[in-house]
Design a protein around this motif. Structure first.
Motif, PDB file in Angstrom:
ATOM      1  N   GLU A  96       1.121  29.498 -10.376  1.00  0.00           N
ATOM      2  CA  GLU A  96       2.313  29.727  -9.835  1.00  0.00           C
ATOM      3  C   GLU A  96       1.799  27.501 -10.156  1.00  0.00           C
ATOM      4  N   GLU A  97       0.630  27.235  -9.851  1.00  0.00           N
ATOM      5  CA  GLU A  97       0.622  25.563 -10.362  1.00  0.00           C
ATOM      6  C   GLU A  97       0.222  25.172 -11.246  1.00  0.00           C
ATOM      7  N   LEU A 130       4.729  30.157 -15.241  1.00  0.00           N
ATOM      8  CA  LEU A 130       6.554  31.114 -15.684  1.00  0.00           C
ATOM      9  C   LEU A 130       7.527  30.250 -15.802  1.00  0.00           C
ATOM     10  N   GLY A 131       7.405  28.854 -15.268  1.00  0.00           N
ATOM     11  CA  GLY A 131       8.904  27.795 -15.279  1.00  0.00           C
ATOM     12  C   GLY A 131       8.414  27.250 -13.679  1.00  0.00           C
ATOM     13  N   PRO A 132       9.891  26.283 -13.546  1.00  0.00           N
ATOM     14  CA  PRO A 132       9.831  24.928 -12.508  1.00  0.00           C
ATOM     15  C   PRO A 132       9.577  26.318 -10.865  1.00  0.00           C
ATOM     16  N   ARG A 133       9.976  27.557 -10.482  1.00  0.00           N
ATOM     17  CA  ARG A 133      10.562  28.048  -9.944  1.00  0.00           C
ATOM     18  C   ARG A 133       9.307  28.373  -9.114  1.00  0.00           C
ATOM     19  N   LEU A 181       8.364  32.211  -7.845  1.00  0.00           N
ATOM     20  CA  LEU A 181       8.292  33.356  -8.058  1.00  0.00           C
ATOM     21  C   LEU A 181       7.414  34.346  -6.637  1.00  0.00           C
ATOM     22  N   LYS A 182       8.021  35.492  -6.002  1.00  0.00           N
ATOM     23  CA  LYS A 182       7.537  36.326  -5.286  1.00  0.00           C
ATOM     24  C   LYS A 182       6.790  37.171  -6.222  1.00  0.00           C
TER      25      LYS A 182
END
Length: 247
Positions: free
Chosen positions: A172-173, A221-224, A226-227
């Motif tokens: 995520e980072e 996996l993009g700017p958001r 995700l769980k």
């Protein structure tokens, strides 16, 4: 046509025996009768057209009328290494990943894993996961089971990624997009991919650095944010779309 799982060892020439739990479902729920036609999947890449000959308490005796290779398997060999999630989330993922064509599922213990089952619990869970996967192949008409392996440490999981054309860790980072990594391979064929997704708390910088030093590509996996379970499904779908047979 209804499809059922058949154990390969129960096939004797043109005869085969459907055992529980599918046999009970045929007898008590579907109430199929002799001469009804059904489809069979053996989990090893073949499907069969068959006709029911006899219904007994020992199982459903069928006559195989045709056999052919199942054509629903992806050309991509896809392994997913999943950081342990809470129990119900892992159960759901087994079904969904079977549907997405994942070949091999490898749970691992990460530093931030909340769920840490002991050996007895893990054995019970693996039995349940294999049952869930066998049910899912009938629904999605897959030719092969998803291999479910015993849990590894993070370090051993990283070592198991050797001999894959592409090893990816989604974090995520990380801001580097997957399409940039794909472009770096040019026309080089990708036949096998190893994906890593962390647990609910994510992977530590040390774990990501260890994977990168071992040859993994790190992607976002993009700017958001995700769980973990959403990230798993998104990553597998993207990889099957780019290198497999999805879309």
């Amino acid at each position: 046509m209804r499809y059922f799982y058949i154990q390969p060892q129960t096939i004797q020439g043109k005869k085969a025996l459907i055992t529980e739990p599918d046999a009970g479902h045929i007898r008590k729920v579907l109430r199929l009768k002799p001469d009804d036609s059904i489809g069979l999947l053996d989990g090893e890449g073949f499907e069969y057209l068959a006709r029911i000959e006899e219904i007994s308490n020992h199982g459903i005796h069928v006559l195989i009328e045709n056999q052919f290779p199942c054509t629903t398997e992806s050309p991509l060999s896809l392994t997913l290494a999943q950081g342990f999630l809470k129990e119900s989330k892992m159960d759901d993922l087994v079904r969904q990943l079977t549907e997405l064509g994942v070949n091999r599922w490898l749970p691992f213990m990460a530093e931030r894993s909340i769920s840490r089952p002991d050996e007895k619990q893990l054995t019970r869970r693996m039995e349940r996961w294999r049952t869930i996967s066998s049910q899912a192949i009938k629904q999605c008409h897959r030719g092969r089971f998803m291999d479910i392996e015993r849990a590894l440490s993070f370090q051993d999981m990283v070592l198991s990624a050797k001999n894959h054309d592409l090893a990816l860790l989604f974090w995520e980072e990380e801001t580097r997009p997957l399409r940039e990594i794909q472009a770096s391979f040019g026309a080089h064929p990708i036949a096998s991919v190893f994906i890593v997704i962390g647990p609910e708390g994510g992977l530590t910088q040390e774990e990501v650095g260890h994977a990168k030093a071992a040859g993994f590509h790190i992607a976002g996996l993009g700017p958001r944010i995700l769980k973990a379970e959403t990230a798993t499904l998104a990553a597998c779908s993207l990889i099957q779309h780019l290198f497999g047979d999805l879309g």
